[in-house]
Design a protein around this motif. Structure first.
Motif, PDB file in Angstrom:
ATOM      1  N   GLY A 153      36.678  37.175  33.293  1.00 29.27           N
ATOM      2  CA  GLY A 153      36.839  38.368  34.098  1.00 29.27           C
ATOM      3  C   GLY A 153      36.852  38.048  35.584  1.00 29.27           C
ATOM      4  O   GLY A 153      37.045  36.909  36.003  1.00 29.27           O
ATOM      5  N   HIS A 154      36.605  39.083  36.402  1.00 27.38           N
ATOM      6  CA  HIS A 154      36.722  38.952  37.850  1.00 27.38           C
ATOM      7  C   HIS A 154      35.441  38.408  38.472  1.00 27.38           C
ATOM      8  O   HIS A 154      34.335  38.800  38.102  1.00 27.38           O
ATOM      9  N   VAL A 155      35.612  37.533  39.462  1.00 27.56           N
ATOM     10  CA  VAL A 155      34.487  36.927  40.149  1.00 27.56           C
ATOM     11  C   VAL A 155      33.825  37.954  41.073  1.00 27.56           C
ATOM     12  O   VAL A 155      34.495  38.747  41.724  1.00 27.56           O
ATOM     13  N   LYS A 156      32.485  37.969  41.092  1.00 26.37           N
ATOM     14  CA  LYS A 156      31.707  38.842  41.974  1.00 26.37           C
ATOM     15  C   LYS A 156      30.618  38.018  42.654  1.00 26.37           C
ATOM     16  O   LYS A 156      30.103  37.050  42.074  1.00 26.37           O
ATOM     17  N   VAL A 157      30.243  38.409  43.872  1.00 26.45           N
ATOM     18  CA  VAL A 157      29.260  37.673  44.661  1.00 26.45           C
ATOM     19  C   VAL A 157      28.121  38.611  45.044  1.00 26.45           C
ATOM     20  O   VAL A 157      28.354  39.711  45.566  1.00 26.45           O
ATOM     21  N   ALA A 158      26.889  38.169  44.803  1.00 31.20           N
ATOM     22  CA  ALA A 158      25.698  38.956  45.102  1.00 31.20           C
ATOM     23  C   ALA A 158      25.331  38.832  46.579  1.00 31.20           C
ATOM     24  O   ALA A 158      25.781  37.918  47.281  1.00 31.20           O
ATOM     25  N   PRO A 159      24.485  39.739  47.073  1.00 26.94           N
ATOM     26  CA  PRO A 159      24.070  39.671  48.485  1.00 26.94           C
ATOM     27  C   PRO A 159      23.387  38.371  48.874  1.00 26.94           C
ATOM     28  O   PRO A 159      23.404  37.995  50.048  1.00 26.94           O
ATOM     29  N   ASP A 160      22.780  37.659  47.906  1.00 24.55           N
ATOM     30  CA  ASP A 160      22.136  36.394  48.233  1.00 24.55           C
ATOM     31  C   ASP A 160      23.061  35.196  48.022  1.00 24.55           C
ATOM     32  O   ASP A 160      22.630  34.041  48.109  1.00 24.55           O
ATOM     33  N   GLY A 161      24.341  35.456  47.755  1.00 27.61           N
ATOM     34  CA  GLY A 161      25.309  34.387  47.585  1.00 27.61           C
ATOM     35  C   GLY A 161      25.495  33.893  46.169  1.00 27.61           C
ATOM     36  O   GLY A 161      26.328  33.013  45.922  1.00 27.61           O
ATOM     37  N   THR A 162      24.757  34.429  45.198  1.00 23.07           N
ATOM     38  CA  THR A 162      24.959  34.043  43.792  1.00 23.07           C
ATOM     39  C   THR A 162      26.332  34.533  43.329  1.00 23.07           C
ATOM     40  O   THR A 162      26.706  35.677  43.577  1.00 23.07           O
ATOM     41  N   VAL A 163      27.065  33.662  42.651  1.00 22.84           N
ATOM     42  CA  VAL A 163      28.426  33.962  42.212  1.00 22.84           C
ATOM     43  C   VAL A 163      28.438  34.122  40.696  1.00 22.84           C
ATOM     44  O   VAL A 163      27.843  33.310  39.969  1.00 22.84           O
ATOM     45  N   TYR A 164      29.124  35.173  40.219  1.00 23.91           N
ATOM     46  CA  TYR A 164      29.200  35.469  38.790  1.00 23.91           C
ATOM     47  C   TYR A 164      30.660  35.537  38.347  1.00 23.91           C
ATOM     48  O   TYR A 164      31.489  36.183  38.996  1.00 23.91           O
ATOM     49  N   VAL A 165      30.967  34.894  37.220  1.00 24.71           N
ATOM     50  CA  VAL A 165      32.260  35.054  36.555  1.00 24.71           C
ATOM     51  C   VAL A 165      31.973  35.347  35.087  1.00 24.71           C
ATOM     52  O   VAL A 165      31.426  34.484  34.382  1.00 24.71           O
ATOM     53  N   PRO A 166      32.291  36.536  34.570  1.00 21.33           N
ATOM     54  CA  PRO A 166      31.949  36.890  33.189  1.00 21.33           C
ATOM     55  C   PRO A 166      32.975  36.371  32.183  1.00 21.33           C
ATOM     56  O   PRO A 166      34.143  36.154  32.521  1.00 21.33           O
ATOM     57  N   ASN A 167      32.533  36.165  30.948  1.00 21.13           N
ATOM     58  CA  ASN A 167      33.404  35.676  29.890  1.00 21.13           C
ATOM     59  C   ASN A 167      33.089  36.416  28.596  1.00 21.13           C
ATOM     60  O   ASN A 167      31.927  36.651  28.279  1.00 21.13           O
ATOM     61  N   LYS A 168      34.140  36.761  27.830  1.00 25.50           N
ATOM     62  CA  LYS A 168      33.978  37.582  26.629  1.00 25.50           C
ATOM     63  C   LYS A 168      33.580  36.800  25.389  1.00 25.50           C
ATOM     64  O   LYS A 168      33.255  37.395  24.363  1.00 25.50           O
ATOM     65  N   GLY A 169      33.605  35.443  25.449  1.00 23.93           N
ATOM     66  CA  GLY A 169      33.300  34.694  24.254  1.00 23.93           C
ATOM     67  C   GLY A 169      32.724  33.328  24.549  1.00 23.93           C
ATOM     68  O   GLY A 169      33.470  32.380  24.804  1.00 23.93           O
ATOM     69  N   CYS A 170      31.397  33.209  24.523  1.00 23.51           N
ATOM     70  CA  CYS A 170      30.720  31.931  24.739  1.00 23.51           C
ATOM     71  C   CYS A 170      29.768  31.712  23.568  1.00 23.51           C
ATOM     72  O   CYS A 170      28.664  32.261  23.543  1.00 23.51           O
ATOM     73  N   GLY A 171      30.228  30.966  22.563  1.00 24.15           N
ATOM     74  CA  GLY A 171      29.410  30.736  21.387  1.00 24.15           C
ATOM     75  C   GLY A 171      29.076  32.002  20.625  1.00 24.15           C
ATOM     76  O   GLY A 171      27.985  32.133  20.071  1.00 24.15           O
ATOM     77  N   GLY A 172      30.002  32.949  20.606  1.00 21.49           N
ATOM     78  CA  GLY A 172      29.793  34.196  19.873  1.00 21.49           C
ATOM     79  C   GLY A 172      29.171  35.305  20.679  1.00 21.49           C
ATOM     80  O   GLY A 172      29.053  36.427  20.194  1.00 21.49           O
ATOM     81  N   ASN A 173      28.764  35.032  21.915  1.00 21.73           N
ATOM     82  CA  ASN A 173      28.180  36.052  22.800  1.00 21.73           C
ATOM     83  C   ASN A 173      29.059  36.253  24.028  1.00 21.73           C
ATOM     84  O   ASN A 173      29.951  35.458  24.316  1.00 21.73           O
TER      85      ASN A 173
END
Length: 609
Positions: A365-385
């Motif tokens: 999915g789309h990359v998002k950045v938190a106020p403290d600089g933590t970066v998140y990229v979500p994924n729909k399938g990582c070992g069944g989760n």
């Protein structure tokens, strides 16, 4: 309607590089003299589950010869195209499905191998499938009395065997819906005079919080949308092109994407062209554009996303006066990678792998950045989760963090981040329903996972998108239908609307509203299967969501049911550029809750995505 090559082919649930791996495996299997398994070779060949005997297991293999026929649609199980069938009988009392489901899972030892799972009804028609790169593959069905054929296809078996399990499981009991009054929404669409007005599949959206203009991207068009005091929208074409400084912008499109930084108000527009990203940015809502290097090296070949936000402390930060980091992430052959820019998006460093095929499927999915600089990229399938890839050092290293309450789905999940860093992950669960969970520790643990569509009877959703404002406020939008079953089957009869769920208590409870109660977004099937799709591919792969300076929620989507379709006529498979904008109710910034009455204080919100 013109569609991007990437959207029609690369974004198949298996994605093109998995097809390539399957073809390599096919070549290897063809050269082997070892026998493959044939249909009906499961041990045992049949089984049953009931309310008194809730679990059945079976196994099959080893398999050597690959069957990659499913890459082009329904898998073939004839001749040399081997499959394995298991007859499953479900026997339960009437009404048992109110609190239970049937969960079918297949798993195998070698993470590099790949098996696909299909479930057929008594008439031989497909009722559910999990045909991704996940291990295990899982489908969830309503717990009703029925006869099924569970078909496992050895897509890239590598000599491996699999174990199958069918279980009756209790449905998680989520908290009751919130008692807050849900917001209402008003939709506006691009006029026919706008190029690509009816070619707006998989749009993205941002808001310039200084001017209030919404920037909407679909295909090669960047559209500026301004709102009058009464909420009336004006759409203008501000596409990047030679005349306004960026000849590379509005030429070709493979997975177009747009991002507006909520702090700097810089908007990025990018087109993916093979191994090259053609990217421009604007600081004046599209009046002029500046070309950039486009992406990191290597750019990746599919499913690009651009995002940005503050730099994380303790590592190299800004190298120019532009204060925020910019991230370009994309899928590649055997992994997905992300590159960071320290000069406002003009240039990027080398792309760093976020995960490999052994960790997650390639699409993200789309990359998002938190106020403290933590970066998140979500994924729909990582070992069944479902999971997030997380970086806390400006993209230098990444960690995959799963939500163990989730099961892998067909649509990319989405993350919204509150003003103090709370992460909200909205996703399509493996049973098709709309789920969202909350993390206060950067994805290490997840809380309050719940089905936010249950109170409205929503049984299938696609295109989940999430945004947040104050740390305890977020909105989760998706296309949903109250019709169950395989929504990608061309004979599916569900009617789809845009729904928005909102929390005001940090995700403990949600109120969900139909944002298009009198105007369906689609009738019938919605296919997310790339090359396997027909005309029901009109909406492509995703929607987008954002907030304005006062915390109003804006959802970008392609309206697939327009004209006579919207008033009772047949589905016309349009893709009309549309924004649903919050009209009434509390916003995502508490300081502006009285906005609709004109009594709000002129406060500057803290931010959030």
């Amino acid at each position: 309607m013109a569609l991007s090559v990437s959207s029609c082919f690369l974004s198949h649930p298996r994605s093109w590089w998995r097809v390539l791996i399957g073809l390599i495996a096919l070549a290897a299997g063809s050269a082997s003299t070892l026998p493959g398994s044939i249909a009906g070779a499961a041990t045992p060949a049949s089984g049953s589950v009931s309310d008194t005997s809730p679990t059945a297991t079976w196994s099959a293999g080893p398999f050597v010869v690959p069957n990659v026929s499913g890459a082009a649609g329904t898998p073939s199980c004839t001749g040399s195209q081997f499959c394995d069938d298991y007859a499953l009988q479900v026997t339960v009392p009437s009404g048992y499905d109110a609190g239970h489901s049937v969960r079918i899972t297949v798993k195998w030892p070698d993470a590099a191998a790949d098996f696909d799972l299909y479930v057929l009804g008594a008439n031989g028609q497909e009722v559910a499938a999990s045909a991704s790169s996940n291990d295990p593959e899982t489908v969830v069905l309503p717990a009703v009395t029925a006869s099924y054929t569970v078909r496992v296809v050895p897509y890239a078996p590598l000599g491996d065997s699999f174990t199958g399990t069918a279980s009756l499981v209790g449905n998680p009991v989520g908290p009751p819906p919130g008692t807050a009054t849900p917001p209402t929404y008003s939709a506006s669409s691009a006029p026919d005079s706008i190029k690509d007005a009816h070619n707006a599949g998989e749009p993205s959206i941002g808001v310039d919080r200084a001017t209030g203009a919404a920037m909407f991207q679909a295909y090669t068009s960047t559209l500026k949308v301004t709102y009058g005091s009464a909420g009336a929208a004006t759409w203008t074409d501000k596409s990047a092109q030679a005349a306004n400084g960026c000849p590379q912008g509005s030429v070709t499109s493979l997975d177009p994407i747009l991002f507006t930084d909520p702090k700097t108000n810089r908007t990025f527009e990018s087109q993916l062209a093979g191994k090259t990203a053609l990217t421009c940015y604007t600081d004046n809502d599209g009046e002029t554009w500046t070309p950039t290097s486009g992406s990191g090296i290597n750019s990746g070949v599919d499913h690009q996303t651009i995002g940005g936000g503050p730099f994380a402390p303790g590592v190299v930060g800004a190298l120019t006066s532009y204060p925020d980091a910019v991230y370009y992430c994309s899928q590649d052959i055997a992994d997905a990678s992300c590159a960071s820019s320290h000069d406002g998006g003009l240039t990027y460093g080398p792309a760093v792998p976020m995960y490999s095929l052994l960790d997650c499927g390639g699409l993200h999915g789309h990359v998002k950045v938190a106020p403290d600089g933590t970066v998140y990229v979500p994924n729909k399938g990582c070992g069944g989760n479902q999971a997030v890839a997380v970086s806390q050092d400006n993209g230098l290293t990444w960690t995959v963090r799963k939500n163990p309450a989730s099961t892998a789905g067909d649509s990319d999940p989405s993350v919204g981040i509150g003003a103090a860093g709370t992460a909200y992950m909205g996703y399509q669960n493996g049973d098709g329903t709309a789920h969202i969970a909350v993390s206060h520790d950067k994805g290490a643990t997840w809380l309050y996972d719940q089905n936010v569509g249950q109170s409205l009877g929503i049984k299938n959703v696609v295109f989940p998108v999430v945004t947040a404002g104050d740390d305890n406020r977020a909105s989760f939008a998706f296309l949903g239908t109250t019709t169950g079953g395989n929504y990608q089957d061309p004979s599916f009869t569900g009617v789809w609307h845009l729904y928005v769920a909102t929390t005001y208590d940090g995700g403990q409870s949600w109120v969900t509203a139909d944002a298009t109660p009198n105007d369906p977004v689609q009738k019938g099937s919605i296919c997310t299967g790339g090359t396997t799709c027909g005309q029901d591919r009109n909406l492509l792969d995703f929607n987008d969501i954002t907030t304005d300076a006062q915390g109003r929620v804006l959802v970008a989507y392609a309206d697939g049911c327009t004209g006579a379709c919207a008033t009772g006529g047949p589905q016309n498979f349009d893709a009309l550029a549309t924004i649903s904008r919050q009209a009434t109710g509390n916003t995502l910034y508490g300081a502006y809750d009285a906005l609709v009455s004109g009594k709000h204080a002129k406060l500057k919100p803290k931010g959030g995505q």
